[in-house]
Design an enzyme around this catalytic site. Structure first.
Site, PDB file in Angstrom:
ATOM      1  N   SER A   1      20.091  38.027  50.903  1.00 10.96           N
ATOM      2  CA  SER A   1      19.361  38.781  52.229  1.00 10.96           C
ATOM      3  C   SER A   1      18.358  39.820  51.521  1.00 10.96           C
ATOM      4  CB  SER A   1      20.345  39.256  53.290  1.00 10.96           C
ATOM      5  OG  SER A   1      20.915  40.440  52.829  1.00 10.96           O
ATOM      6  N   LYS A   2      17.540  40.073  52.432  1.00  7.37           N
ATOM      7  CA  LYS A   2      16.530  41.065  52.240  1.00  7.37           C
ATOM      8  C   LYS A   2      17.020  42.604  52.072  1.00  7.37           C
ATOM      9  CE  LYS A   2      12.794  38.600  54.261  1.00  7.37           C
ATOM     10  NZ  LYS A   2      11.627  38.467  55.426  1.00  7.37           N
ATOM     11  N   ARG A   3      18.208  42.567  52.628  1.00  7.36           N
ATOM     12  CA  ARG A   3      19.021  43.951  52.607  1.00  7.36           C
ATOM     13  C   ARG A   3      19.635  44.224  51.367  1.00  7.36           C
ATOM     14  NH1 ARG A   3      20.069  41.614  57.653  1.00  7.36           N
ATOM     15  NH2 ARG A   3      22.084  40.587  56.779  1.00  7.36           N
TER      16      ARG A   3
END
Length: 485
Positions: free
Chosen positions: A254-256
């Site tokens: 994920s972008k996190r």
């Protein structure tokens, strides 16, 4: 189903090409090319609110950059177009009208507020939220009354009751679902735009898609799609749901997760080679026979076998990618690597924006010196920093080398040779060091190490003669004098 293998990659133009999407495209491409089939790129842009400007172009650009080509798409056409969903609405309308006419779909006039209230009540009762079917059997008078209120209907598919759908997945084997917890789902939104699960069936059937290779997050969509295939009397394609790519935390990328660079455009910017990324991505959830991991595109096409798709999540390993990219950089044409690396030196303000012939030659030699060490072209900035600083700093070990009793003599003798030499080249520096060795009896580490440390502040490094040459005569003399004063 078509006998010819026809597969597709169908991105939404909602952003740049992500590692996960790139893998989906690449596996479809490899499967098509291995089977002598066709690879189609279709743009699924019906979620208009999420589409971004340049999204389509970015997807196509970075697939091409990776080395993926296609047989049909928005840019080259094909006999089954159009290949952009928003241009196919009239086609979809024919089929949703067919389902309405057969009573296999119906108009639903529920408002968002009514649907939300229904969901909340079901959740409060510990029930799985699903549409209740309250508008399943509206009379003509009821429909007219809703329309008189100004309500615009959506189209819902009439889900068969208590039915089991089974399919043989190429990766996961036999998978079964029952319709028990599936409410009648929307196939056309109020704005007249079809939903994903409806449009994808129409597109795949009309484009004669034989196999659908996609991420396992789509498994839950498959039963709904199978229902639509059945309702229209069509044979579905063969499905293969690939395991997800996870980070070192074993969670879906994920972008996190900022520890992993996730967009292909970022790798291009950092100076990764496309063939290295192609090679690495092919190993994310697929394994060849044997221990070899370095393959050209042609080799991967030749050996790709869908039966070797992994049943376990693929862990994205940045170190392994760096190792593979380093292999490709080491074996690449030096001019190509220089062209990738020099702009990073310019961006860092270490080289001028425009280089004259002498500066260009110097920069190319500098990149060549470090080519074997680079995991990405951008590494040149940190690897070569000693060439751009004014003063040399010494750590404890380096200071100990310079404090050796023979170091002053070695450095003094070499300084005298450099000052007296009219020629300044790597070959001449090698000759001068040999002369110092012969005339002073200082050899091995007691000669080479003090010179390297005095000039670079480092115990180890690349070819010493090339390093001396790239530092330049003036800098070499200045740094040697600083240690012999």
């Amino acid at each position: 189903m078509s006998k010819e293998v026809r597969v597709r990659y169908a991105p939404s133009p909602t952003g740049h090409l992500h590692i996960g999407n790139a893998r989906t495209a690449l596996f479809n491409y490899l499967y098509a090319r291995n089977q002598g089939g066709k690879f189609i790129v279709r743009i699924e842009d019906t979620d208009v609110k999420r589409n971004v400007a340049g999204g389509e172009e970015s997807q196509l650009k970075y697939m091409q950059w990776l080395g993926i080509d296609w047989d049909e798409s928005i840019d080259i056409g094909g006999e089954y177009g159009p290949y952009r969903q928003t241009e196919r609405v009239d086609i979809y309308k024919t089929y949703w009208q067919e389902l309405l006419d057969k009573g296999l779909a119906y108009l639903c006039y529920c408002t968002e507020e009514e649907l939300e209230k229904e969901r909340e009540e079901q959740m409060a009762a510990n029930q799985t939220p699903r549409y209740s079917g309250k508008h399943r059997n509206l009379t003509l008078e009821q429909r007219q009354a809703f329309e008189a209120e100004g309500r615009v209907p959506s189209v819902r598919f009439r889900v068969p009751e208590n039915k089991t759908y089974t399919f043989d997945d190429m990766v996961k084997g036999e998978i079964s679902f029952t319709t028990e917890d599936t409410g009648d789902f929307v196939i056309v939104k109020r704005d007249g735009i079809p939903t994903y699960n409806f449009a994808v069936v129409i597109d795949d059937y009309l484009m004669k898609i034989s196999h659908v290779l996609r991420g396992e997050d789509h498994i839950s969509n498959t039963p709904r799609q199978l229902m639509i295939y059945e309702a229209l009397g069509w044979e579905p394609p063969r499905f293969a749901h690939m395991t997800l790519i996870v980070g070192d935390d074993h969670k879906k990328l994920s972008k996190r997760n900022e520890s992993i660079i996730q967009f292909i455009s970022q790798y291009e910017e950092l100076g990764y080679l496309p063939e290295a990324l192609f090679n690495y991505i092919a190993l994310l959830g697929w394994s060849p026979e044997g221990e070899e991991e370095i393959f050209s595109r042609e080799e991967l096409i030749s050996i790709f076998n869908a039966s070797r798709l992994s049943k376990s999540p693929a862990v994205f390993d940045p170190q392994k990618l760096a190792h593979i990219n380093n292999h490709y950089i080491k074996n690449a044409d030096p001019q190509r690597i220089a062209d990738l690396a020099i702009p990073h030196l310019q961006k860092a303000g270490l080289l001028p924006e425009t280089l004259d012939a002498a500066q260009q030659d110097w920069a190319q030699r500098l990149v060549a010196l470090y080519q074997e060490q680079m995991n990405a072209a951008s590494d040149i900035v940190s690897l070569s920093e000693m060439f751009f600083r004014k003063e040399v700093e010494f750590g404890e070990e380096e200071s100990a080398v310079l404090a050796d009793e023979k170091a002053p003599a070695a450095l003094g003798a070499f300084l005298a040779k450099v000052e007296a030499s009219e020629e300044f080249s790597p070959e001449r520096m090698a000759a001068l060091i040999k002369e110092v060795q012969k005339e002073n009896g200082i050899k091995g580490k007691q000669l080479f190490m003090p010179i390297r440390v005095a000039l670079t502040g480092q115990m180890h490094g690349r070819d010493l003669n090339q390093t001396i040459y790239l530092l330049g005569k003036e800098t070499v003399i200045e740094r040697l004098k600083a240690q012999t004063a």
